[in-house]
Design a protein around this motif. Structure first.
Motif, PDB file in Angstrom:
ATOM      1  N   SER A 107      -7.190   2.938  -6.511  1.00 36.15           N
ATOM      2  CA  SER A 107      -8.179   3.071  -7.178  1.00 36.15           C
ATOM      3  C   SER A 107      -9.362   4.166  -7.149  1.00 36.15           C
ATOM      4  CB  SER A 107      -8.918   1.846  -7.662  1.00 36.15           C
ATOM      5  OG  SER A 107      -9.362   1.863  -8.879  1.00 36.15           O
ATOM      6  N   PHE A 144      -4.176  -6.009 -20.781  1.00 37.26           N
ATOM      7  CA  PHE A 144      -4.560  -6.843 -19.800  1.00 37.26           C
ATOM      8  C   PHE A 144      -3.446  -7.777 -19.452  1.00 37.26           C
ATOM      9  CE2 PHE A 144      -8.332  -5.552 -22.247  1.00 37.26           C
ATOM     10  CZ  PHE A 144      -9.321  -5.565 -21.202  1.00 37.26           C
ATOM     11  N   SER A 161     -15.014  -8.699 -21.340  1.00 32.80           N
ATOM     12  CA  SER A 161     -14.781  -7.507 -20.935  1.00 32.80           C
ATOM     13  C   SER A 161     -14.592  -6.270 -21.933  1.00 32.80           C
ATOM     14  CB  SER A 161     -13.532  -7.382 -19.849  1.00 32.80           C
ATOM     15  OG  SER A 161     -12.341  -7.503 -20.660  1.00 32.80           O
ATOM     16  N   LYS A 215      -7.009  -8.726 -15.897  1.00 31.22           N
ATOM     17  CA  LYS A 215      -7.219  -7.495 -15.531  1.00 31.22           C
ATOM     18  C   LYS A 215      -6.506  -6.521 -16.327  1.00 31.22           C
ATOM     19  CE  LYS A 215      -7.725  -9.577 -10.966  1.00 31.22           C
ATOM     20  NZ  LYS A 215      -7.084  -9.515  -9.682  1.00 31.22           N
ATOM     21  N   TYR A 224      -3.084   1.282 -15.005  1.00 35.83           N
ATOM     22  CA  TYR A 224      -3.818   0.332 -14.267  1.00 35.83           C
ATOM     23  C   TYR A 224      -2.844  -0.488 -13.529  1.00 35.83           C
ATOM     24  CZ  TYR A 224      -8.597   1.330 -16.035  1.00 35.83           C
ATOM     25  OH  TYR A 224      -9.532   1.883 -16.461  1.00 35.83           O
ATOM     26  N   GLU A 284      -3.817  -3.436 -16.902  1.00 38.17           N
ATOM     27  CA  GLU A 284      -2.672  -3.544 -16.535  1.00 38.17           C
ATOM     28  C   GLU A 284      -1.873  -2.537 -17.434  1.00 38.17           C
ATOM     29  OE1 GLU A 284       0.419  -4.108 -13.940  1.00 38.17           O
ATOM     30  OE2 GLU A 284      -1.744  -5.024 -13.952  1.00 38.17           O
ATOM     31  N   ASN A 310      -3.020  -4.079 -11.554  1.00 41.64           N
ATOM     32  CA  ASN A 310      -3.790  -5.282 -11.148  1.00 41.64           C
ATOM     33  C   ASN A 310      -5.280  -5.033 -11.182  1.00 41.64           C
ATOM     34  OD1 ASN A 310      -4.110  -7.769 -10.427  1.00 41.64           O
ATOM     35  ND2 ASN A 310      -3.976  -7.462  -8.285  1.00 41.64           N
ATOM     36  N   GLY A 311      -5.899  -4.497 -12.212  1.00 38.69           N
ATOM     37  CA  GLY A 311      -7.157  -3.883 -12.613  1.00 38.69           C
ATOM     38  C   GLY A 311      -7.709  -2.538 -11.810  1.00 38.69           C
ATOM     39  N   GLN A 312      -6.618  -2.083 -11.061  1.00 38.77           N
ATOM     40  CA  GLN A 312      -7.141  -0.588 -10.441  1.00 38.77           C
ATOM     41  C   GLN A 312      -6.494   0.651 -10.842  1.00 38.77           C
ATOM     42  OE1 GLN A 312      -6.562  -0.944  -6.201  1.00 38.77           O
ATOM     43  NE2 GLN A 312      -8.311  -2.453  -5.935  1.00 38.77           N
TER      44      GLN A 312
END
Length: 115
Positions: free
Chosen positions: A98, A49, A13, A53, A73, A55, A75-77
């Motif tokens: 998000s 991360f 990523s 994800k 962020y 974070e 949980n990745g959003q």
């Protein structure tokens, strides 16, 4: 094995974020702190991360080391208020699930120091 998979996912990523310099990854408790650099050695962005994800707090910088954006962020959003700086304005973007919920902008003459 799980940590190797997470590290592999982070590195993969990272290619979407990094320009040409590999990120520096540091384990901090249950989070992995990632620092990406420009070719000139300045930090491009830095954040965390968790379980592969995005974070927590993320900060991005321009090539001169000035803050370009800052936000969080979960949980990745993207969540909450994000700030985006450029030469002419500061934008405040409020995210919910998000997605952009609202945007405010201020012109350069009303801005305070961003460092």
């Amino acid at each position: 094995m799980k940590k190797l998979l997470i590290l592999g996912a982070l590195i993969f990523s990272g290619f979407t974020f990094a320009q040409a310099v590999k990120p520096v990854l540091e384990q901090e408790g249950n989070l992995v702190k990632a620092t990406y650099y420009y070719n000139n050695g300045q930090i491009q962005q830095q954040g965390y991360f968790k379980d592969g994800k995005l974070e927590g707090k993320w900060v991005a910088y321009d090539q001169q080391g000035n803050k370009a954006s800052m936000g969080e962020y979960t949980n990745g959003q993207k969540t909450g208020k994000w700030f985006f700086w450029n030469d002419k304005a500061l934008s405040e973007v409020d995210y919910s699930n998000s997605r952009i919920a609202s945007v405010k902008a201020w012109k350069q003459d009303a801005l305070v120091n961003r460092n």
